[in-house]
Design a protein around this motif. Structure first.
Motif, PDB file in Angstrom:
ATOM      1  N   ARG A  92       4.679  -3.462  -5.220  1.00 13.58           N
ATOM      2  CA  ARG A  92       5.754  -3.067  -6.012  1.00 13.58           C
ATOM      3  C   ARG A  92       6.715  -4.227  -6.205  1.00 13.58           C
ATOM      4  NH1 ARG A  92       8.020   3.020  -4.531  1.00 13.58           N
ATOM      5  NH2 ARG A  92       6.747   4.012  -6.186  1.00 13.58           N
ATOM      6  N   ASP A  93       7.542  -4.108  -7.198  1.00 17.56           N
ATOM      7  CA  ASP A  93       8.594  -5.191  -7.647  1.00 17.56           C
ATOM      8  C   ASP A  93       9.352  -5.509  -6.020  1.00 17.56           C
ATOM      9  OD1 ASP A  93       7.311  -5.693  -9.952  1.00 17.56           O
ATOM     10  OD2 ASP A  93       9.371  -4.717 -10.950  1.00 17.56           O
ATOM     11  N   ASP A  94       9.836  -4.481  -5.536  1.00 19.29           N
ATOM     12  CA  ASP A  94      10.429  -4.431  -4.287  1.00 19.29           C
ATOM     13  C   ASP A  94       9.514  -5.208  -2.845  1.00 19.29           C
ATOM     14  OD1 ASP A  94       9.199  -2.319  -3.444  1.00 19.29           O
ATOM     15  OD2 ASP A  94      10.757  -1.074  -3.507  1.00 19.29           O
ATOM     16  N   GLY A  95       8.359  -5.344  -3.218  1.00 21.09           N
ATOM     17  CA  GLY A  95       7.540  -5.874  -1.924  1.00 21.09           C
ATOM     18  C   GLY A  95       6.830  -4.624  -1.376  1.00 21.09           C
ATOM     19  N   THR A  96       7.089  -3.430  -1.602  1.00 23.42           N
ATOM     20  CA  THR A  96       6.191  -2.291  -1.075  1.00 23.42           C
ATOM     21  C   THR A  96       4.972  -2.299  -1.527  1.00 23.42           C
ATOM     22  OG1 THR A  96       8.406  -0.967  -1.292  1.00 23.42           O
ATOM     23  CG2 THR A  96       6.305   0.257  -0.832  1.00 23.42           C
ATOM     24  N   LEU A  97       4.048  -1.977  -0.228  1.00 24.92           N
ATOM     25  CA  LEU A  97       2.524  -1.937  -0.714  1.00 24.92           C
ATOM     26  C   LEU A  97       2.165  -0.741  -1.210  1.00 24.92           C
ATOM     27  CD1 LEU A  97       1.576  -3.644   2.751  1.00 24.92           C
ATOM     28  CD2 LEU A  97       1.520  -4.713   0.607  1.00 24.92           C
ATOM     29  N   ILE A  98       1.287  -0.791  -2.122  1.00 31.89           N
ATOM     30  CA  ILE A  98       0.652   0.655  -2.623  1.00 31.89           C
ATOM     31  C   ILE A  98      -0.851   0.475  -2.278  1.00 31.89           C
ATOM     32  CG2 ILE A  98       0.443   1.818  -4.849  1.00 31.89           C
ATOM     33  CD1 ILE A  98       2.412  -0.108  -6.358  1.00 31.89           C
ATOM     34  N   LEU A  99      -1.211   1.577  -1.962  1.00 31.36           N
ATOM     35  CA  LEU A  99      -2.883   1.720  -1.439  1.00 31.36           C
ATOM     36  C   LEU A  99      -3.558   2.713  -2.414  1.00 31.36           C
ATOM     37  CD1 LEU A  99      -2.584   2.056   2.397  1.00 31.36           C
ATOM     38  CD2 LEU A  99      -2.560  -0.031   0.867  1.00 31.36           C
ATOM     39  N   TYR A 100      -4.767   2.072  -2.587  1.00 30.17           N
ATOM     40  CA  TYR A 100      -5.501   3.079  -3.761  1.00 30.17           C
ATOM     41  C   TYR A 100      -6.998   3.307  -3.005  1.00 30.17           C
ATOM     42  CZ  TYR A 100      -2.525   0.936  -7.337  1.00 30.17           C
ATOM     43  OH  TYR A 100      -1.274   0.412  -7.569  1.00 30.17           O
ATOM     44  N   ASP A 101      -7.790   4.042  -3.466  1.00 35.12           N
ATOM     45  CA  ASP A 101      -9.170   4.443  -3.327  1.00 35.12           C
ATOM     46  C   ASP A 101      -9.376   4.701  -1.753  1.00 35.12           C
ATOM     47  OD1 ASP A 101     -11.980   4.630  -3.193  1.00 35.12           O
ATOM     48  OD2 ASP A 101     -12.181   2.730  -4.304  1.00 35.12           O
ATOM     49  N   PHE A 102      -9.408   5.820  -1.410  1.00 35.14           N
ATOM     50  CA  PHE A 102      -9.709   6.327  -0.059  1.00 35.14           C
ATOM     51  C   PHE A 102     -11.220   6.919   0.158  1.00 35.14           C
ATOM     52  CE2 PHE A 102      -5.266   5.995  -0.685  1.00 35.14           C
ATOM     53  CZ  PHE A 102      -4.587   5.489   0.500  1.00 35.14           C
ATOM     54  N   GLY A 103     -11.966   6.523  -0.515  1.00 35.94           N
ATOM     55  CA  GLY A 103     -13.407   6.910  -0.239  1.00 35.94           C
ATOM     56  C   GLY A 103     -14.151   6.460   0.834  1.00 35.94           C
ATOM     57  N   MET A 104     -13.795   5.076   1.215  1.00 30.57           N
ATOM     58  CA  MET A 104     -14.441   4.646   2.571  1.00 30.57           C
ATOM     59  C   MET A 104     -13.041   4.493   3.414  1.00 30.57           C
ATOM     60  SD  MET A 104     -16.124   0.818   3.181  1.00 30.57           S
ATOM     61  CE  MET A 104     -17.414   1.137   2.144  1.00 30.57           C
TER      62      MET A 104
END
Length: 516
Positions: A283-295
């Motif tokens: 994100r613009d504030d440096g926060t991480l975004i996690l996607y895809d929890f298949g593995m």
């Protein structure tokens, strides 16, 4: 159909298998030193391209192999970790029936749904949509993927065991469990209801942390074939140009990536096992975004605590404890040479703390290793394979950013912030007590033999009164040294053997003095 596919796959794989066999022999014989790394990476790239050309199951298998340090040389692992699950999407009209069968008419359920896919993967594809005024993403399984997966799994089970046996006969025992685990994993990835469960568990675990966000699942729009989630846009974690434009502190970003993923690993029983750059945004504030929890990877509590002990031993620069933890994790062969491994770990610790070991010391260690074993006896238990994959991919993110970063410092922070040091010490005390109990048990087993030795000496003294006091004194002293040495042998074999020899020498001296 299976036969034709098997022949086609075999023809594609033969050249890369031949190259792998040659590279693996060279890697083991030279302990990974003084090799042609460019050639290794070129051959690894051929495997990567072959997997892509053979389709979804082989892409997944290539990703799976990138976690197997017990099979592939390190350059292969690093190259295959770049194998991202990106495949052209199928036309929307082919996935529309799946969406409408599972959740209802698109026009009735969504304000809008973009028929152009946001991204395509081997097992499914993603579309942006709007639901009740909120932006969401809709992940839908590829049509006919089940039949394709079942067909190619049968082909893999025919070819890979034979191929791995050809690469190294020792792999014939380990490859079958690996294939079964891969089978389980890919079936779990095809079931989006499982992915939803994984996401919710990890989201709940990571809620207390303000440096990461995970999308919400829309349960009423999600099934085994369709997964609808909150849409959270961001900058790809390796897009250095865009991150710099937003003024993101990339050193802090790399630290946060390690903190998030190693906190999942060391504090919780489930972790995201596929942190390639396409699955992490910022994100613009440096926060991480996690996607895809298949593995995802799972560790039982016992294994998790052993990993914590391993990392604490590294933080505290303690090679013997590091080797103990590695042994309990099943990472070392039963006949490993402790002295060689401890010296290797000691040099690794110096390297992690920024102290480069002297080159002569490295050369001496390698000479000693080559004399005592053909290679360092590291192996990879199945429950740690995905952990290694996660670590390798995260290291790749760090190398992309090229910032000042010391893993060991971040590791110490994680252990302190998560109050894991106390847990590790409690486990270390338990471990020490178990070793002490085993030592005591082994020593008590020797006690009857020691008693027999003393009784025989007493009988000898009664038959021959001359010098009996001298012999009795010698017997007591020799027995005490022998008993203590047997106890010491459990923790230090060298000193134990010296002590046992000394006890025999003491007895010999007293016997000789009695006969004078």
């Amino acid at each position: 159909m299976i036969l034709a596919r098997t022949i086609h796959v075999s023809i594609k794989l033969i050249p890369v298998i031949l190259a792998l066999k040659k590279d693996r022999i060279l890697w083991i014989s030279k302990e990974g030193k003084n090799i042609d790394e460019k050639r290794f990476r070129r051959n690894a790239q051929r495997i990567l391209n072959t997997c892509i050309s053979l389709g979804p199951v082989f892409i997944k298998f290539g990703q799976w192999l990138s976690s197997r340090a017990d099979i592939l040389p390190q350059p292969y692992l690093e190259e295959l970790s770049k194998l991202q699950d990106s495949v052209p999407a199928v036309p929307f009209e082919k996935v529309r029936p799946i969406i409408e069968r599972d959740i209802g008419k698109i026009e009735e359920k969504f304000d809008d749904l973009d028929q152009n896919s946001l991204s395509g993967a081997s097992l499914g594809q993603v579309h942006r949509a709007t639901k009740n005024g909120q932006q969401v993403i809709v992940k839908v399984r590829r049509p006919g993927i089940e039949k394709q997966v079942e067909r190619d799994l049968k082909v893999l089970m025919k070819i890979i065991p034979f191929a791995m046996k050809f690469v190294d006969p020792n792999l014939r025992f380990s490859i079958i469990p690996i294939m079964k685990q891969f089978d389980e994993s890919i079936h779990e990835e095809m079931d989006y209801s499982k992915e939803s469960e994984n996401l919710k568990k990890i989201k709940k675990n990571m809620e207390p942390y303000d440096n990461v966000v995970i999308p919400e699942v829309h349960d009423d729009y999600s099934t085994k074939n369709v997964l609808t989630m909150e849409y959270i846009p961001g900058i790809k974690v390796t897009n250095i140009e865009e991150l710099d434009k937003k003024g993101i502190d990339r050193q802090k970003l790399v630290i946060d990536v390690h903190k998030v993923f190693f906190t999942m690993l060391l504090r919780h029983s489930i972790f995201h096992a596929d942190p390639h750059p396409g699955n992490i945004s910022v994100r613009d504030d440096g926060t991480l975004i996690l996607y895809d929890f298949g593995m995802i990877g799972r560790l039982n509590n016992e294994t998790r605590l052993r990993l914590v002990r391993l990392y604490l031993a590294l933080v505290e620069k303690n090679p013997p404890r590091t080797v103990n933890a590695m042994d309990e994790l099943g990472m070392l062969a039963p006949d490993f040479n402790r002295e060689v491994i401890e010296r290797g770990i000691d040099m690794s610790i110096k390297s992690m703390y920024g102290k480069k070991p002297d080159e002569m010391e490295v050369e001496a260690l390698m000479t000693l290793a080559n004399k005592t074993m053909s290679k360092f006896p590291f192996k990879l238990p199945k429950h740690l394979a995905l952990y290694l994959r996660m670590s390798t991919i995260i290291e790749g993110i760090y190398h992309t950013h090229k910032v000042d970063f010391k893993f060991i410092k971040v590791l110490r922070q994680i252990l302190e912030e998560e109050s894991l040091i106390k847990d590790a010490y409690i486990e270390e005390i338990k471990h020490s007590f178990k070793r002490f109990a085993k030592t005591l048990d082994d020593t008590l087993t020797i006690a009857p033999e020691l008693k027999k030795f003393m009784d025989e000496n007493r009988i000898m003294q009664q038959k021959n009164k001359r010098g009996s006091n001298t012999l009795l004194s010698g017997s007591i002293l020799s027995g005490a040294v022998f008993f203590g040495s047997a106890f010491l042998f459990q923790s230090n074999e060298t000193l134990g053997i010296i002590g046992i020899i000394a006890s025999a020498a003491i007895m010999g001296i007293f016997v000789a003095s009695r006969n004078r």
